[in-house]
Design a protein around this motif. Structure first.
Motif, PDB file in Angstrom:
ATOM      1  N   THR A 148      70.737 -37.515  -5.520  1.00  9.04           N
ATOM      2  CA  THR A 148      71.915 -36.689  -5.214  1.00  9.04           C
ATOM      3  C   THR A 148      72.815 -37.416  -4.211  1.00  9.04           C
ATOM      4  O   THR A 148      74.026 -37.527  -4.400  1.00  9.04           O
ATOM      5  CB  THR A 148      71.467 -35.331  -4.628  1.00  9.04           C
ATOM      6  OG1 THR A 148      70.638 -34.673  -5.584  1.00  9.04           O
ATOM      7  CG2 THR A 148      72.658 -34.446  -4.304  1.00  9.04           C
ATOM      8  N   ARG A 149      72.202 -37.931  -3.168  1.00  8.12           N
ATOM      9  CA  ARG A 149      72.968 -38.621  -2.112  1.00  8.12           C
ATOM     10  C   ARG A 149      73.644 -39.878  -2.647  1.00  8.12           C
ATOM     11  O   ARG A 149      74.791 -40.165  -2.309  1.00  8.12           O
ATOM     12  CB  ARG A 149      72.052 -38.951  -0.934  1.00  8.12           C
ATOM     13  CG  ARG A 149      71.653 -37.673  -0.208  1.00  8.12           C
ATOM     14  CD  ARG A 149      70.679 -37.909   0.928  1.00  8.12           C
ATOM     15  NE  ARG A 149      70.362 -36.608   1.531  1.00  8.12           N
ATOM     16  CZ  ARG A 149      69.393 -36.419   2.428  1.00  8.12           C
ATOM     17  NH1 ARG A 149      68.652 -37.422   2.829  1.00  8.12           N
ATOM     18  NH2 ARG A 149      69.163 -35.204   2.906  1.00  8.12           N
ATOM     19  N   SER A 178      83.164 -35.309  -6.110  1.00 11.21           N
ATOM     20  CA  SER A 178      82.175 -34.410  -6.725  1.00 11.21           C
ATOM     21  C   SER A 178      82.036 -33.076  -5.990  1.00 11.21           C
ATOM     22  O   SER A 178      82.164 -32.999  -4.761  1.00 11.21           O
ATOM     23  CB  SER A 178      80.813 -35.110  -6.753  1.00 11.21           C
ATOM     24  OG  SER A 178      79.791 -34.177  -6.963  1.00 11.21           O
ATOM     25  N   ALA A 179      81.738 -32.035  -6.738  1.00  9.78           N
ATOM     26  CA  ALA A 179      81.495 -30.705  -6.170  1.00  9.78           C
ATOM     27  C   ALA A 179      80.219 -30.679  -5.339  1.00  9.78           C
ATOM     28  O   ALA A 179      79.953 -29.714  -4.625  1.00  9.78           O
ATOM     29  CB  ALA A 179      81.408 -29.665  -7.294  1.00  9.78           C
ATOM     30  N   MET A 180      79.440 -31.760  -5.415  1.00  4.12           N
ATOM     31  CA  MET A 180      78.239 -31.832  -4.578  1.00  4.12           C
ATOM     32  C   MET A 180      78.606 -31.887  -3.096  1.00  4.12           C
ATOM     33  O   MET A 180      77.782 -31.598  -2.236  1.00  4.12           O
ATOM     34  CB  MET A 180      77.404 -33.065  -4.959  1.00  4.12           C
ATOM     35  CG  MET A 180      76.749 -32.931  -6.325  1.00  4.12           C
ATOM     36  SD  MET A 180      75.646 -34.299  -6.738  1.00  4.12           S
ATOM     37  CE  MET A 180      76.787 -35.563  -7.287  1.00  4.12           C
ATOM     38  N   TRP A 181      79.870 -32.237  -2.800  1.00  4.80           N
ATOM     39  CA  TRP A 181      80.341 -32.302  -1.414  1.00  4.80           C
ATOM     40  C   TRP A 181      80.739 -30.945  -0.855  1.00  4.80           C
ATOM     41  O   TRP A 181      81.007 -30.834   0.348  1.00  4.80           O
ATOM     42  CB  TRP A 181      81.543 -33.251  -1.327  1.00  4.80           C
ATOM     43  CG  TRP A 181      81.153 -34.698  -1.369  1.00  4.80           C
ATOM     44  CD1 TRP A 181      81.239 -35.538  -2.435  1.00  4.80           C
ATOM     45  CD2 TRP A 181      80.594 -35.469  -0.300  1.00  4.80           C
ATOM     46  NE1 TRP A 181      80.773 -36.786  -2.103  1.00  4.80           N
ATOM     47  CE2 TRP A 181      80.375 -36.771  -0.788  1.00  4.80           C
ATOM     48  CE3 TRP A 181      80.257 -35.183   1.031  1.00  4.80           C
ATOM     49  CZ2 TRP A 181      79.837 -37.782   0.000  1.00  4.80           C
ATOM     50  CZ3 TRP A 181      79.725 -36.200   1.812  1.00  4.80           C
ATOM     51  CH2 TRP A 181      79.519 -37.483   1.292  1.00  4.80           C
ATOM     52  N   SER A 182      80.777 -29.931  -1.693  1.00  9.28           N
ATOM     53  CA  SER A 182      81.303 -28.649  -1.198  1.00  9.28           C
ATOM     54  C   SER A 182      80.359 -28.051  -0.153  1.00  9.28           C
ATOM     55  O   SER A 182      79.164 -27.867  -0.385  1.00  9.28           O
ATOM     56  CB  SER A 182      81.529 -27.686  -2.371  1.00  9.28           C
ATOM     57  OG  SER A 182      80.362 -26.993  -2.667  1.00  9.28           O
ATOM     58  N   GLY A 183      80.918 -27.794   1.024  1.00  2.00           N
ATOM     59  CA  GLY A 183      80.136 -27.187   2.097  1.00  2.00           C
ATOM     60  C   GLY A 183      79.331 -28.157   2.941  1.00  2.00           C
ATOM     61  O   GLY A 183      78.642 -27.739   3.868  1.00  2.00           O
ATOM     62  N   VAL A 184      79.356 -29.427   2.621  1.00  2.00           N
ATOM     63  CA  VAL A 184      78.635 -30.397   3.455  1.00  2.00           C
ATOM     64  C   VAL A 184      79.604 -31.485   3.926  1.00  2.00           C
ATOM     65  O   VAL A 184      80.588 -31.801   3.258  1.00  2.00           O
ATOM     66  CB  VAL A 184      77.444 -31.046   2.710  1.00  2.00           C
ATOM     67  CG1 VAL A 184      76.474 -30.000   2.241  1.00  2.00           C
ATOM     68  CG2 VAL A 184      77.918 -31.904   1.539  1.00  2.00           C
ATOM     69  N   LYS A 185      79.295 -32.049   5.091  1.00  2.00           N
ATOM     70  CA  LYS A 185      80.187 -33.071   5.663  1.00  2.00           C
ATOM     71  C   LYS A 185      79.681 -34.477   5.387  1.00  2.00           C
ATOM     72  O   LYS A 185      80.437 -35.433   5.270  1.00  2.00           O
ATOM     73  CB  LYS A 185      80.299 -32.850   7.168  1.00  2.00           C
ATOM     74  CG  LYS A 185      81.334 -31.781   7.520  1.00  2.00           C
ATOM     75  CD  LYS A 185      81.302 -31.479   9.005  1.00  2.00           C
ATOM     76  CE  LYS A 185      81.835 -30.096   9.289  1.00  2.00           C
ATOM     77  NZ  LYS A 185      81.084 -29.368  10.303  1.00  2.00           N
ATOM     78  N   SER A 186      78.365 -34.604   5.344  1.00  5.41           N
ATOM     79  CA  SER A 186      77.795 -35.935   5.118  1.00  5.41           C
ATOM     80  C   SER A 186      76.755 -35.798   4.014  1.00  5.41           C
ATOM     81  O   SER A 186      76.151 -34.734   3.832  1.00  5.41           O
ATOM     82  CB  SER A 186      77.156 -36.435   6.410  1.00  5.41           C
ATOM     83  OG  SER A 186      75.861 -36.942   6.182  1.00  5.41           O
ATOM     84  N   GLU A 187      76.515 -36.882   3.282  1.00  2.00           N
ATOM     85  CA  GLU A 187      75.554 -36.776   2.179  1.00  2.00           C
ATOM     86  C   GLU A 187      74.142 -36.503   2.711  1.00  2.00           C
ATOM     87  O   GLU A 187      73.271 -36.063   1.966  1.00  2.00           O
ATOM     88  CB  GLU A 187      75.590 -38.016   1.279  1.00  2.00           C
ATOM     89  CG  GLU A 187      74.954 -39.260   1.872  1.00  2.00           C
ATOM     90  CD  GLU A 187      76.008 -40.242   2.368  1.00  2.00           C
ATOM     91  OE1 GLU A 187      77.171 -39.818   2.555  1.00  2.00           O
ATOM     92  OE2 GLU A 187      75.662 -41.415   2.572  1.00  2.00           O
TER      93      GLU A 187
END
Lengths: 320, 320
Positions: free
Chosen positions: A194-195, A204-213
């Motif tokens: 994922t990271r 990518s929507a994988m970034w939604s709500g997070v600042k760093s992988e």
């Protein structure tokens, strides 16, 4: 004949015990466990849980047996924790220590095997003779029940489903080999991929709500894939494919009636299981029409180990 | 209680039967089998072998049971040959057909499982509770004995050790997957790699005594490697490595006390087993010091199936 069976799930932070009677878990007790305590202190704490349960329920001590599912390498024949690295235990005769204090018989097994037996008898494998539990957590663990019996192997060293190479020469595993099932199918592996994909796809929507992988979890890719994110879909699809290869291997070797998927990643439920079933059913050696095969989510959660430890004690006490 | 157990090994060219008593195989009888015969004719021929053995040894029919190891997909619970492609058998109730003729109980299992049980009890696994037989022939087959019992899986469809992927995306297997253990560790695979190496190395000792690479057998590379031929050594070393990956997988999953290697390639004996042991012992999850593990050659050769079929019948008759 022992009529009452108490199960204990020993962990690195806490231990949980309960009475399993007619398929029901009651009188659940819990205590903290600490790596810095001597083994005798931990054993005494476990005995304390048993005493509490006996006192609360009023079950006769003479008709009670205890089962313990413990982390580490366990020699279940002698009830010894041969090695539990986190707690620096080496050859701790846990069963004997507890028996001397309690005056009841105590059986010890590996926690993964206990969970597998619990799920087989009371959870996802209920009614089956042959089932396999595969837990997708930090690593990939599991346990095997065939002909209705726990298959532990010599000195209980079997059931290391995670350490089956599916890609010779692949990713280096903690066990020293390359390409183990665990390197591709654990929650750790899912997070790693994922990271990687997040780094490559800042859109990518994988970034939604997070600042760093580094904030990504085992749920991140599944959540973004549900929203239709292409990069996340590729992470999930590749994860399911690798998981599927290992599951098909296990099915071809053992042909259980049920494969039970547990551990953190299993909380994705049908988002995980539906594509997994499709992959597996298309590839197994003997078709599903010939020998029915179900793939289900573990049902007992963190209580599987208590159920299984109690079941094992009941069975072993009945035999000897 | 049945005191006398007759085992039959049914094959595509012939069938062989014998009385297994106190670990000894006696009164061995043989007959030809033909794919073009109706199943009833083959069943009658097998019954003929049993009648001959009863007549010769004078064992009482009422105290006799029969076990049959058959090729194909077997439902051992009902004694049915579900499918035996070479003989065009579909759902042949072999056990029932024979019981009606013989007036004795007949149990049917897969030939590989029968051989595994035979080797476990009377051959390479004698004295062990947990053993696995891996046969290296046209394909890779096998059988699993854990907790002293044959592990057949649902509808006897387990034990397909050859169909465990060790190289995801690798060579296309007859089962439809890519990278199965069988594609790298069967005699067929060894011959394929030998021929490839011969083409590439006209100077190789693998050419001694043969005019075309099509004459090479599973023994060619081993023989040339013993003479120090570099290309042959590479073929053998790569074969052992792939075989080893699969064996380590099986050991980590099941942790038998003994892995028994059978089939044509096993005739290489220590030339195969010595490097295989080295590879396996260095890689297994729980060390050999913790849980002893031996890797041995199958001992019963073509009689393993007879021994195992007789043993299975004796056990099943005792249970029911």
């Amino acid at each position: 004949m022992s009529k009452y069976s108490i199960g204990i799930d020993l962990g690195g932070m806490s231990a949980k015990a309960g009475l399993v009677s007619k398929g029901l878990l009651t009188a659940v007790k819990k205590c903290a466990t600490r790596a810095e305590d001597p083994a005798s202190v931990t054993a005494a704490a476990l005995c304390g849980l048993v005493e509490e349960i006996i006192a609360e329920t009023g079950i006769p001590r003479a008709e009670t047996v205890v089962g313990v599912g413990s982390p580490g390498t366990i020699d279940s024949a002698s009830g010894t924790v041969v090695r539990w690295t986190n707690f620096h235990w080496e050859n701790v005769p846990l069963g004997k220590m507890m028996e001397e204090r309690l005056g009841v018989r105590v059986f010890v097994t590996n926690d993964a095997n206990a969970a597998a037996l619990g799920e087989a008898v009371y959870g996802g494998g209920k009614g089956c003779t042959d089932s396999v539990l595969i837990t997708l957590g930090t690593g990939v663990g599991g346990g095997i029940i065939m002909n209705g019996e726990l298959v532990e192997g010599a000195r209980s060293a079997g059931g290391e489903l995670g350490h089956m190479v599916i890609k010779t020469g692949g990713i280096l595993c903690s066990c020293g080999r390359r390409g183990c099932f665990e390197c591709y199918s654990s929650a750790t592996a899912l997070i790693r991929e994922t990271r990687k994909a997040m780094k490559k796809h800042p859109e990518s929507a994988m970034w939604s709500g997070v600042k760093s992988e580094s904030e990504a979890t085992g749920l991140t890719a599944f959540a973004a894939a549900r929203k239709g994110d292409a990069a996340a879909k590729r992470v999930v699809s590749s994860y399911v494919k690798n998981l599927g290869e290992g599951v098909v291997n296990v099915v071809n070797i053992l042909r259980p009636e049920t494969v039970i998927i547990g551990g953190g990643v299993s909380n994705e439920g049908e988002n995980l299981l539906e594509p997994l079933r499709k992959f597996v059913y298309e590839r197994i050696y003997a078709s599903k029409e010939y020998a029915p095969l179900s793939i289900v989510k573990a049902e007992l959660g963190n209580d599987a180990g208590i159920y299984g430890a109690a079941e094992l004690a009941r069975r072993k006490a009945g035999k000897k």
